[in-house]
Write a protein that holds these residues in place. Structure first.
Motif, PDB file in Angstrom:
ATOM      1  N   UNK A  48     -27.251   3.275  58.418  1.00 12.95           N
ATOM      2  CA  UNK A  48     -26.265   3.147  59.498  1.00 12.95           C
ATOM      3  C   UNK A  48     -26.908   3.374  60.864  1.00 12.95           C
ATOM      4  N   UNK A  49     -27.704   4.425  60.976  1.00 12.80           N
ATOM      5  CA  UNK A  49     -28.305   4.772  62.263  1.00 12.80           C
ATOM      6  C   UNK A  49     -29.346   3.747  62.699  1.00 12.80           C
ATOM      7  N   UNK A  50     -30.055   3.153  61.749  1.00 16.26           N
ATOM      8  CA  UNK A  50     -31.123   2.204  62.073  1.00 16.26           C
ATOM      9  C   UNK A  50     -30.588   0.824  62.437  1.00 16.26           C
ATOM     10  N   UNK A  51     -29.345   0.542  62.049  1.00 16.75           N
ATOM     11  CA  UNK A  51     -28.777  -0.786  62.315  1.00 16.75           C
ATOM     12  C   UNK A  51     -28.538  -0.972  63.809  1.00 16.75           C
TER      13      UNK A  51
ATOM     14  N   UNK B  68     -24.544   6.476  67.030  1.00 17.80           N
ATOM     15  CA  UNK B  68     -25.601   6.957  66.143  1.00 17.80           C
ATOM     16  C   UNK B  68     -25.950   8.405  66.456  1.00 17.80           C
ATOM     17  N   UNK B  69     -26.069   8.713  67.727  1.00 20.60           N
ATOM     18  CA  UNK B  69     -26.393  10.091  68.125  1.00 20.60           C
ATOM     19  C   UNK B  69     -25.275  11.056  67.699  1.00 20.60           C
TER      20      UNK B  69
ATOM     21  N   UNK C 259     -23.136  15.321  63.947  1.00 25.26           N
ATOM     22  CA  UNK C 259     -22.117  15.704  62.960  1.00 25.26           C
ATOM     23  C   UNK C 259     -22.764  16.013  61.613  1.00 25.26           C
ATOM     24  N   UNK C 260     -23.733  15.194  61.225  1.00 23.94           N
ATOM     25  CA  UNK C 260     -24.397  15.403  59.936  1.00 23.94           C
ATOM     26  C   UNK C 260     -25.166  16.720  59.921  1.00 23.94           C
ATOM     27  N   UNK C 261     -25.916  16.998  60.962  1.00 23.38           N
ATOM     28  CA  UNK C 261     -26.715  18.219  60.986  1.00 23.38           C
ATOM     29  C   UNK C 261     -25.842  19.458  61.176  1.00 23.38           C
ATOM     30  N   UNK C 262     -24.740  19.296  61.869  1.00 23.27           N
ATOM     31  CA  UNK C 262     -23.816  20.432  62.041  1.00 23.27           C
ATOM     32  C   UNK C 262     -23.210  20.853  60.711  1.00 23.27           C
TER      33      UNK C 262
ATOM     34  N   UNK D 210     -34.856   3.406  70.384  1.00 24.18           N
ATOM     35  CA  UNK D 210     -33.854   3.958  69.455  1.00 24.18           C
ATOM     36  C   UNK D 210     -34.478   5.076  68.621  1.00 24.18           C
ATOM     37  N   UNK D 211     -35.679   4.837  68.118  1.00 23.93           N
ATOM     38  CA  UNK D 211     -36.358   5.839  67.307  1.00 23.93           C
ATOM     39  C   UNK D 211     -36.619   7.099  68.120  1.00 23.93           C
ATOM     40  N   UNK D 212     -37.087   6.925  69.343  1.00 26.70           N
ATOM     41  CA  UNK D 212     -37.372   8.076  70.203  1.00 26.70           C
ATOM     42  C   UNK D 212     -36.087   8.850  70.512  1.00 26.70           C
ATOM     43  N   UNK D 213     -35.021   8.126  70.850  1.00 22.72           N
ATOM     44  CA  UNK D 213     -33.755   8.772  71.219  1.00 22.72           C
ATOM     45  C   UNK D 213     -33.167   9.560  70.051  1.00 22.72           C
ATOM     46  N   UNK D 214     -33.183   8.969  68.863  1.00 25.10           N
ATOM     47  CA  UNK D 214     -32.620   9.660  67.703  1.00 25.10           C
ATOM     48  C   UNK D 214     -33.502  10.845  67.293  1.00 25.10           C
ATOM     49  N   UNK D 215     -34.804  10.675  67.427  1.00 29.75           N
ATOM     50  CA  UNK D 215     -35.707  11.785  67.136  1.00 29.75           C
ATOM     51  C   UNK D 215     -35.466  12.950  68.076  1.00 29.75           C
ATOM     52  N   UNK D 216     -35.209  12.628  69.329  1.00 30.05           N
ATOM     53  CA  UNK D 216     -34.951  13.678  70.319  1.00 30.05           C
ATOM     54  C   UNK D 216     -33.658  14.435  69.981  1.00 30.05           C
ATOM     55  N   UNK D 217     -32.617  13.709  69.580  1.00 25.87           N
ATOM     56  CA  UNK D 217     -31.353  14.348  69.224  1.00 25.87           C
ATOM     57  C   UNK D 217     -31.548  15.263  68.020  1.00 25.87           C
TER      58      UNK D 217
END
Length: 204
Positions: free
Chosen positions: A70-73, A81-82, A87-90, A191-198
């Motif tokens: 889902x996040x990679x799409x 995605x962020x 939500x998942x990590x929380x 996208x990869x950088x932004x999601x990694x940062x989150x």
């Protein structure tokens, strides 16, 4: 008709020249003005905990695998995605660090694979464009020969003229698509950088 033939020839020869140019001589099939970076290094997009102990294990976790997809799409807005990452990590509680590492490992593998696929596709199109440019050049030369021949064969001239119009149209359509697709690897990197940062921020 004379003007039409000359115009087609001019466009065809310009197309042939454009197809033969490469921004970086190390990658003759790379069509983009953006520099080709064959692979994204992990260090460039991740400063979180080491991933050595998770590697491909994210594939064994159905929940994380579905979230990675889902996040990679690219159809999933980055904001959404962020939010999904947070939500998942929380909800991960005691295994938050492990899940964060698994999630990023999955994103890194998946987005890198997407990126490679797009880049390989761009280079395949470039090779097709080079072949098309050669055909256009050869047909242009033949068209000029037919035009200068005596007696003129107007039926052949018309047929080849129409063929050149079609060939150059396809060439130009592909060129426009390539220009658009050239933006995709950069968008994947971002996208990869932004999601990694989150993900890293959620671990702090």
């Amino acid at each position: 008709m004379r003007f039409r033939i000359v115009a087609i020839a001019t466009v065809a020869l310009a197309a042939s020249t454009a197809a033969s140019q490469a921004a970086d001589p190390r990658y003759p099939d790379w069509p983009c003005t953006q520099a080709k970076v064959p692979e994204v290094s992990l260090a460039a997009v991740w400063a979180g905990p080491p991933l050595d102990d998770v590697q491909d294990k994210w594939k064994d976790n159905a929940k994380i695998g579905a979230l990675v997809s889902k996040l990679a799409a690219r159809k999933t807005p980055l904001d959404d995605a962020e939010k999904s990452v947070k939500e998942f990590l929380a909800s991960s509680a005691s295994d938050k660090t492990t899940n964060a590492k698994l999630l990023f490992a999955g994103l890194f593998d998946t987005l890198n694979a997407q990126r490679s696929s797009v880049m390989n596709g761009l280079e395949r199109v470039t090779r097709k464009q080079r072949e098309a440019a050669d055909r256009i050049r050869d047909d242009t030369i033949e068209l000029q020969r037919l035009q200068d021949a005596a007696p003129r064969d107007d039926a052949k001239i018309d047929a080849l003229s129409n063929q050149l119009i079609w060939e150059t149209r396809i060439f130009e359509d592909r060129r426009k698509v390539v220009r658009f697709v050239c933006e995709v690897p950069t968008a994947i990197d971002q996208r990869l950088f932004a999601l990694g940062r989150v993900i890293q921020q959620e671990l702090e």
